[in-house]
Design a protein around this motif. Structure first.
Motif, PDB file in Angstrom:
ATOM      1  N   ASP A  88      25.205 -17.343 -51.165  1.00 46.37           N
ATOM      2  CA  ASP A  88      26.513 -16.913 -50.711  1.00 46.37           C
ATOM      3  C   ASP A  88      26.533 -16.633 -49.215  1.00 46.37           C
ATOM      4  N   ASP A  89      25.350 -16.642 -48.572  1.00 50.13           N
ATOM      5  CA  ASP A  89      25.295 -16.456 -47.127  1.00 50.13           C
ATOM      6  C   ASP A  89      26.120 -17.547 -46.452  1.00 50.13           C
ATOM      7  N   ALA A  90      26.694 -17.222 -45.306  1.00 49.18           N
ATOM      8  CA  ALA A  90      27.520 -18.201 -44.603  1.00 49.18           C
ATOM      9  C   ALA A  90      27.423 -17.963 -43.109  1.00 49.18           C
ATOM     10  N   THR A  91      27.683 -19.020 -42.351  1.00 50.96           N
ATOM     11  CA  THR A  91      27.704 -18.906 -40.905  1.00 50.96           C
ATOM     12  C   THR A  91      28.590 -19.993 -40.340  1.00 50.96           C
ATOM     13  N   THR A  92      29.089 -19.794 -39.129  1.00 53.89           N
ATOM     14  CA  THR A  92      29.903 -20.805 -38.465  1.00 53.89           C
ATOM     15  C   THR A  92      29.428 -20.972 -37.037  1.00 53.89           C
ATOM     16  N   MET A  93      29.745 -22.141 -36.459  1.00 51.82           N
ATOM     17  CA  MET A  93      29.409 -22.415 -35.075  1.00 51.82           C
ATOM     18  C   MET A  93      30.498 -23.307 -34.485  1.00 51.82           C
ATOM     19  N   PRO A  94      30.716 -23.282 -33.152  1.00 53.30           N
ATOM     20  CA  PRO A  94      31.814 -24.029 -32.543  1.00 53.30           C
ATOM     21  C   PRO A  94      31.610 -25.541 -32.627  1.00 53.30           C
ATOM     22  N   VAL A  95      32.722 -26.259 -32.735  1.00 56.72           N
ATOM     23  CA  VAL A  95      32.734 -27.719 -32.680  1.00 56.72           C
ATOM     24  C   VAL A  95      33.685 -28.136 -31.574  1.00 56.72           C
ATOM     25  N   VAL A 108      28.425 -30.457 -31.771  1.00 52.67           N
ATOM     26  CA  VAL A 108      27.997 -29.061 -31.915  1.00 52.67           C
ATOM     27  C   VAL A 108      26.739 -28.874 -31.077  1.00 52.67           C
ATOM     28  N   THR A 109      26.419 -27.616 -30.773  1.00 48.21           N
ATOM     29  CA  THR A 109      25.233 -27.308 -29.983  1.00 48.21           C
ATOM     30  C   THR A 109      24.302 -26.432 -30.806  1.00 48.21           C
ATOM     31  N   VAL A 110      23.026 -26.830 -30.889  1.00 47.40           N
ATOM     32  CA  VAL A 110      22.031 -26.065 -31.640  1.00 47.40           C
ATOM     33  C   VAL A 110      20.826 -25.805 -30.746  1.00 47.40           C
ATOM     34  N   GLY A 111      19.956 -24.905 -31.203  1.00 46.69           N
ATOM     35  CA  GLY A 111      18.711 -24.640 -30.502  1.00 46.69           C
ATOM     36  C   GLY A 111      17.558 -25.307 -31.225  1.00 46.69           C
ATOM     37  N   THR A 209      17.633 -23.554 -34.626  1.00 44.56           N
ATOM     38  CA  THR A 209      18.426 -22.340 -34.504  1.00 44.56           C
ATOM     39  C   THR A 209      19.903 -22.710 -34.480  1.00 44.56           C
ATOM     40  N   LEU A 210      20.629 -22.305 -35.529  1.00 49.80           N
ATOM     41  CA  LEU A 210      22.065 -22.565 -35.596  1.00 49.80           C
ATOM     42  C   LEU A 210      22.851 -21.476 -34.871  1.00 49.80           C
ATOM     43  N   THR A 211      22.508 -20.225 -35.151  1.00 51.51           N
ATOM     44  CA  THR A 211      23.108 -19.078 -34.465  1.00 51.51           C
ATOM     45  C   THR A 211      21.998 -18.068 -34.218  1.00 51.51           C
ATOM     46  N   SER A 212      22.334 -16.930 -33.638  1.00 49.99           N
ATOM     47  CA  SER A 212      21.317 -15.918 -33.328  1.00 49.99           C
ATOM     48  C   SER A 212      20.637 -15.376 -34.573  1.00 49.99           C
TER      49      SER A 212
END
Length: 430
Positions: A88-95, A108-111, A209-212
């Motif tokens: 059920d965990d979720a995350t979003t990142m800019p497009v 999208v930008t990833v690390g 790395t998708l987000t922090s």
């Protein structure tokens, strides 16, 4: 995935069923209409004819569908370690829109690596391997805006052994048997694309790395050493094999890429089943059964859609239809726009209009019908594709035969849902 020219050569393929959203802008009627015109507009509304300002159809940057988009469609036709956490965990990142770098794809930008290096990439449901150009580049070292990824300075980079089971899993992805490096230790991938682009290099494992707070330590990707052209299932278990995204409608707006059942996914959506494409299970299949123009179903034999099949692909810009279906759509659409002068074709788009002398244009709505009664109604943003006011085109193209896959491109995409079904809804970016 297809590579992004100028800004990056990095791509991403998520082997998970997805839910995609695209903002849908509704345009108001032109103010100051007379009583007689208002009565006419009432009649037009009954006929599913609508009015839109010509300037709203124009791109913020000059961009046209590349011949490489067509090459990608030809290629499609020819092919036919995770973190254990609550799903059920979720995350979003800019497009962001690829218009900023003259591309019809989305970015999208990833690390990648430790310490992480920021990489821009295209996400594409029609391709299979994630890769980026790496240092040292042996040859075919075309220029890109971002520095190359340097595995020698990452403490988490690991080459995949050519004797491992992971290496052998490349075969259905690249459609080639992977090779070994000269010292017989490292797995070598060789990815070829329909537009003659290619990447050859080391098959590797890295930290993504998708987000922090969203980090994956065993992301499989290609570290490209020989690359030419325009240019990971590790997240699947964590997010319950669901991701969603909104494709921004303009180059100045921002969409999002979301993993898991985040709050934006709970919109009223109607669904149709996702199907498996037997020729290549990495594609996402749909059952397209009909098309309407101006509220009237086109007479297209059911065998046309049945024999071709349909896939949905974020890496294809312009929707391709079976030859008979496109001919029927084009001819009826042209009848509805006879007052507007035709002009030259724009790449694969052969029905284009010169609207430079008009403030508004009236057009018929187009709708796609899918198995299960789902109706995808397009507005102007999914019907027209333009380079300028003097070249505004019907945003569809035809295959050269009825038995070749139809491809629902990113201009027309609205919403895509996981769990073996696909749905469409308005207001995806809200």
């Amino acid at each position: 995935m297809k590579t992004l020219n100028i800004s990056t050569s990095c791509f991403l393929k998520y082997f998970i069923r997805c839910f995609l959203l695209l903002c849908l802008n509704l345009f108001p009627s032109e103010p100051g209409i007379s009583l007689a015109e208002r009565d006419m507009e009432t009649d037009l509304a009954v006929q599913h004819i609508h009015r839109v300002e010509v300037k709203s159809l124009l791109p913020e940057t000059t961009c046209s569908p590349s011949t490489k988009d067509q090459a990608g469609v030809i290629s499609i036709h020819s092919r036919l370690g995770s973190k254990k956490m609550n799903s059920d965990d979720a995350t979003t990142m800019p497009v962001n829109s690829g218009d900023l770098v003259s591309s019809g794809d989305y970015i999208v930008t990833v690390g990648l690596g430790t310490p992480q290096k920021q990489l821009s990439l295209i996400f594409d449901t029609g391709s299979d391997l994630s890769w980026t150009r790496c240092r040292p580049c042996i040859r075919s070292c075309y220029k890109q805006m971002e520095p190359l990824f340097d595995p020698s300075i990452s403490t988490s980079y690991v080459n995949i052994s050519c004797k491992s089971n992971v290496c052998s899993q490349l075969t259905p992805v690249t459609h080639k048997i992977p090779r070994c490096s000269i010292d017989n230790s490292t797995c070598i991938y060789d990815m070829q694309y329909g537009d003659k682009s290619f990447s050859v290099g080391f098959f590797s494992k890295e930290r993504l790395t998708l987000t922090s707070t969203e980090v994956f330590d065993e992301f499989l990707f290609g570290c490209g050493q020989i690359n030419q052209g325009n240019f990971g299932s590790s997240a699947a278990n964590k997010y319950g094999r669901i991701f969603s995204y909104c494709l921004p409608s303009t180059s100045s707006s921002t969409g999002y890429l979301g993993f898991g059942k985040h709050r934006r996914a709970f919109k009223p959506v109607k669904f149709t089943p996702l199907t498996t494409v037997s020729q290549d299970p990495s594609f996402y299949g749909l059952n397209l059964v009909g098309i309407s123009v101006g509220g009237h179903k086109l007479w297209i034999s059911p065998s046309v859609f049945l024999s071709s099949g349909t896939i949905i692909d974020t890496g294809t810009v312009i929707t391709r239809l079976p030859a008979a279906a496109y001919s029927a759509l084009r001819d009826v659409f042209r009848q509805a726009l006879t007052k507007y002068p035709l002009t030259r074709a724009l790449s694969v788009l052969d029905k284009c209009y010169d609207l430079s002398s008009y403030v508004t244009v009236k057009y018929p709505h187009i709708a796609f019908y899918f198995q299960g009664g789902l109706k995808l109604k397009l507005d102007a943003t999914g019907i027209f594709y333009s380079s300028s006011a003097s070249q505004v085109c019907l945003a569809f193209a035809g295959n050269d035969a009825n038995n070749k896959f139809a491809v629902l491109g990113n201009v027309q995409q609205k919403t895509f849902e996981a769990g073996g079904r696909v749905g469409f809804a308005r207001g995806g970016c809200l």
